[in-house]
Design an enzyme around this catalytic site. Structure first.
Site, PDB file in Angstrom:
ATOM      1  N   GLY A 184      -7.789 -26.237  -2.714  1.00  0.00           N
ATOM      2  CA  GLY A 184      -9.119 -26.254  -3.307  1.00  0.00           C
ATOM      3  C   GLY A 184     -10.212 -26.697  -2.353  1.00  0.00           C
ATOM      4  O   GLY A 184     -11.058 -27.528  -2.712  1.00  0.00           O
ATOM      5  N   VAL A 185     -10.219 -26.147  -1.134  1.00  0.00           N
ATOM      6  CA  VAL A 185     -11.282 -26.435  -0.177  1.00  0.00           C
ATOM      7  C   VAL A 185     -11.719 -25.141   0.500  1.00  0.00           C
ATOM      8  O   VAL A 185     -10.952 -24.187   0.574  1.00  0.00           O
ATOM      9  CB  VAL A 185     -10.829 -27.431   0.925  1.00  0.00           C
ATOM     10  CG1 VAL A 185     -10.558 -28.795   0.339  1.00  0.00           C
ATOM     11  CG2 VAL A 185      -9.613 -26.903   1.679  1.00  0.00           C
ATOM     12  N   ASP A 210       0.165  -7.667   1.721  1.00  0.00           N
ATOM     13  CA  ASP A 210       0.570  -6.261   1.701  1.00  0.00           C
ATOM     14  C   ASP A 210       2.088  -6.120   1.666  1.00  0.00           C
ATOM     15  O   ASP A 210       2.676  -5.307   2.381  1.00  0.00           O
ATOM     16  CB  ASP A 210      -0.006  -5.516   2.908  1.00  0.00           C
ATOM     17  CG  ASP A 210      -0.037  -4.007   2.682  1.00  0.00           C
ATOM     18  OD1 ASP A 210       0.254  -3.571   1.547  1.00  0.00           O
ATOM     19  OD2 ASP A 210      -0.349  -3.264   3.637  1.00  0.00           O
ATOM     20  N   ASN A 224       5.340   4.861   8.974  1.00  0.00           N
ATOM     21  CA  ASN A 224       6.087   3.687   9.403  1.00  0.00           C
ATOM     22  C   ASN A 224       5.807   2.468   8.524  1.00  0.00           C
ATOM     23  O   ASN A 224       6.528   1.470   8.591  1.00  0.00           O
ATOM     24  CB  ASN A 224       5.755   3.312  10.852  1.00  0.00           C
ATOM     25  CG  ASN A 224       6.607   4.030  11.865  1.00  0.00           C
ATOM     26  OD1 ASN A 224       6.115   4.831  12.653  1.00  0.00           O
ATOM     27  ND2 ASN A 224       7.901   3.755  11.856  1.00  0.00           N
ATOM     28  N   SER A 225       4.751   2.525   7.721  1.00  0.00           N
ATOM     29  CA  SER A 225       4.388   1.378   6.896  1.00  0.00           C
ATOM     30  C   SER A 225       5.565   0.899   6.054  1.00  0.00           C
ATOM     31  O   SER A 225       6.231   1.690   5.384  1.00  0.00           O
ATOM     32  CB  SER A 225       3.235   1.738   5.958  1.00  0.00           C
ATOM     33  OG  SER A 225       2.000   1.542   6.580  1.00  0.00           O
ATOM     34  N   ILE A 239     -13.032 -23.973   4.226  1.00  0.00           N
ATOM     35  CA  ILE A 239     -12.919 -24.555   5.564  1.00  0.00           C
ATOM     36  C   ILE A 239     -13.538 -23.660   6.625  1.00  0.00           C
ATOM     37  O   ILE A 239     -13.794 -22.476   6.396  1.00  0.00           O
ATOM     38  CB  ILE A 239     -11.448 -24.832   5.919  1.00  0.00           C
ATOM     39  CG1 ILE A 239     -10.619 -23.541   5.803  1.00  0.00           C
ATOM     40  CG2 ILE A 239     -10.876 -25.931   5.036  1.00  0.00           C
ATOM     41  CD1 ILE A 239      -9.167 -23.702   6.223  1.00  0.00           C
ATOM     42  N   HIS A 276       0.813  -1.220   0.000  1.00  0.00           N
ATOM     43  CA  HIS A 276       0.000   0.000   0.000  1.00  0.00           C
ATOM     44  C   HIS A 276       0.850   1.276   0.000  1.00  0.00           C
ATOM     45  O   HIS A 276       0.347   2.365  -0.272  1.00  0.00           O
ATOM     46  CB  HIS A 276      -0.994   0.013   1.171  1.00  0.00           C
ATOM     47  CG  HIS A 276      -0.399   0.290   2.520  1.00  0.00           C
ATOM     48  ND1 HIS A 276      -0.053  -0.705   3.411  1.00  0.00           N
ATOM     49  CD2 HIS A 276      -0.106   1.450   3.149  1.00  0.00           C
ATOM     50  CE1 HIS A 276       0.412  -0.170   4.514  1.00  0.00           C
ATOM     51  NE2 HIS A 276       0.391   1.147   4.386  1.00  0.00           N
TER      52      HIS A 276
END
Length: 484
Positions: free
Chosen positions: A275-276, A146, A218-219, A278, A116
């Protein structure tokens, strides 16, 4: 008082104006005494931390950058276009800038930051502690975690830092954050690991919570342990006012390092795909299916993909994946994603009272196609049939019910037409319009099927029975308590 979670990019005008939520794994396994000073560590690490400035060109329409909201095709459209932007006048553009942080991970100039911080940027400029500035090239990004990887071309080798093992970090250990808060570059703040394994919103979240001061800008900056290793990337904070209140989050190095390796090698992520769909295994679910401990990941749905081809079924509980024990549901997506695409792995599932071991060849998440939508049979001639059990009024699927409750065409089962508001079924979230697909891990197509399955569970001495329910097509298992 309203609390908000914000990202920590410090945007002057447009990009990444957020605060830092930094979840990361805690410090090393050995207890650490309070240091007399952080000065030596800060002096050693600061040259590897960078300030990041991005710029973006924004086109403004009309005087003052304002454009009227005129519906397309309106008879006033041409008039307002001529009024707001006279013929021959070129739309004005301006530069929007944003600030963030990052850190160097190699002598030849690879730099890690948050996605970002640099998202939609036209230009990225890196400033080093000695005042030197270099333009950066974007190598790759991963919005799911991110994370972004940049590259500069230095004339001489750069000081750099390495990732540490966030999994060995412990709550209470000292950590150090270095970054560019509010444009005040190369600022150092210290704190402790407040918590580990925090989850905010993503499937791959594994944040370290810290009370080290983290603010806008700070990102993308590093969170260090006392060995000078990066155990997290500062990402966001929880705050009522946009400033640090001591609740920050840093994405753990356990997640970031793997992502960075893939971005560095391929310029993109290549995550394993099982491919589930949950959900967690709670005490009620465990009791309903006869599982001794409430652990693992309950499979709610198996669309077309690797899991379906390997024989994994809805209602299975995944206990082990490629040798890794799955204690909580949230562990499975991270383990699968970190596994090599195309690898054949052993998956241990609990089904029908015993464990089974299946071999699954993983696909690639980024290339996964959505499951095909099944077509429904002609339901117009269906005769309505009704039954009642455990506070539920049930009907077989008909075209009228499908239309009335907006039930997707690919959903088959028994429709809940009413729920007793004082029943356990209501407390567990069952509502009119939902569709019961399975009871006791067996498919149901008629109200009598549900009644028989519930009575069979009751006669078997079960305190609850597991139901697979779809709400607007979304699957969810519910452990329904059975009255004596």
């Amino acid at each position: 008082m309203r609390m908000t979670i914000a990202r920590t990019g410090n945007a002057a005008l447009a990009l990444c104006l957020g605060l830092g939520i930094v979840m990361a794994d805690v410090a090393p396994a050995t207890a650490q005494a309070r240091p007399d000073s952080f000065a030596e560590l800060a002096e050693r690490l600061s040259p590897s931390v960078v300030n990041i400035t991005t710029s973006q060109t924004i086109t403004e329409q009309g005087p003052g950058g304002m454009s009227p909201m005129i519906p397309e095709g309106s008879p006033f459209e041409d008039f307002f276009r001529e009024f707001m932007q006279p013929e021959g006048q070129v739309p004005r553009s301006r530069q929007a800038s944003a600030l963030g942080s990052g850190f160097v991970i190699s002598a030849d100039g690879f730099i890690v930051t948050n996605n970002h911080v640099i998202e939609e940027a036209d230009e990225i400029l890196i400033e080093f502690l000695d005042g030197n500035e270099l333009p950066a090239e974007l190598i790759g990004t991963d919005p799911r975690t991110d994370v972004a990887l940049l590259k500069v071309e230095p004339e001489e080798p750069l000081p750099f830092v390495e990732f540490g093992d966030s999994d060995t970090a412990r709550v209470g250990e000292w950590v150090l954050a270095i970054g560019n808060p509010l444009g005040q570059g190369f600022s150092v703040s210290a704190g402790i690991v407040s918590a580990r394994n925090r989850e905010l919103s993503g499937s791959y979240d594994d944040f370290i919570q810290t009370d080290a001061a983290i603010n806008r800008g700070n990102s993308g900056g590093p969170l260090f342990n006392m060995n000078g290793e990066v155990i997290g990337v500062n990402t966001a904070i929880l705050s009522p006012n946009g400033g640090s209140i001591g609740i920050g989050f840093s994405m753990s190095s356990a997640v970031v390092s793997g992502v960075v390796d893939q971005l560095r090698e391929f310029g993109e992520t290549r995550r394993g795909w099982l491919g589930v769909r949950i959900q967690p295994v709670d005490e009620g679910v465990a009791e309903a299916i006869g599982l001794e401990d409430a652990r693992g990941a309950l499979v709610a749905d198996v669309p077309s993909g690797p899991a379906a081809e390997a024989g994994i079924e809805a209602g299975d509980v995944i206990l082990t994946f490629d040798g890794t024990e799955i204690e909580e549901m949230r562990e499975l997506p991270r383990v699968v994603a970190a596994t090599e695409v195309g690898k054949a792995v052993r998956v241990v599932v609990f089904r029908d009272g015993r464990t089974r071991t299946l071999s699954v060849t993983l696909g690639r998440l980024e290339e996964a196609d959505s499951a095909e939508v099944a077509t429904v049979e002609d339901e117009k001639g269906e005769t309505p049939r009704t039954a009642e059990v455990a506070g539920l009024t049930l009907q077989n699927m008909t075209a009228d019910l499908r239309e009335a409750f907006d039930i997707p065409d690919n959903v088959r089962g028994v429709v809940i037409s009413d729920v007793d508001a004082e029943s356990n079924a209501y407390e567990r979230g069952l509502r009119s319009g939902q569709v019961i697909v399975e009871v006791g891990q067996r498919s149901v197509a008629d109200p009598d099927d549900v009644v028989e399955a519930v009575e069979a569970a009751r006669e078997a001495g079960r305190k609850s029975v597991l139901m697979l329910v779809r709400d607007q097509g979304e699957p969810r298992f519910i452990a329904l308590e059975l009255a004596d």
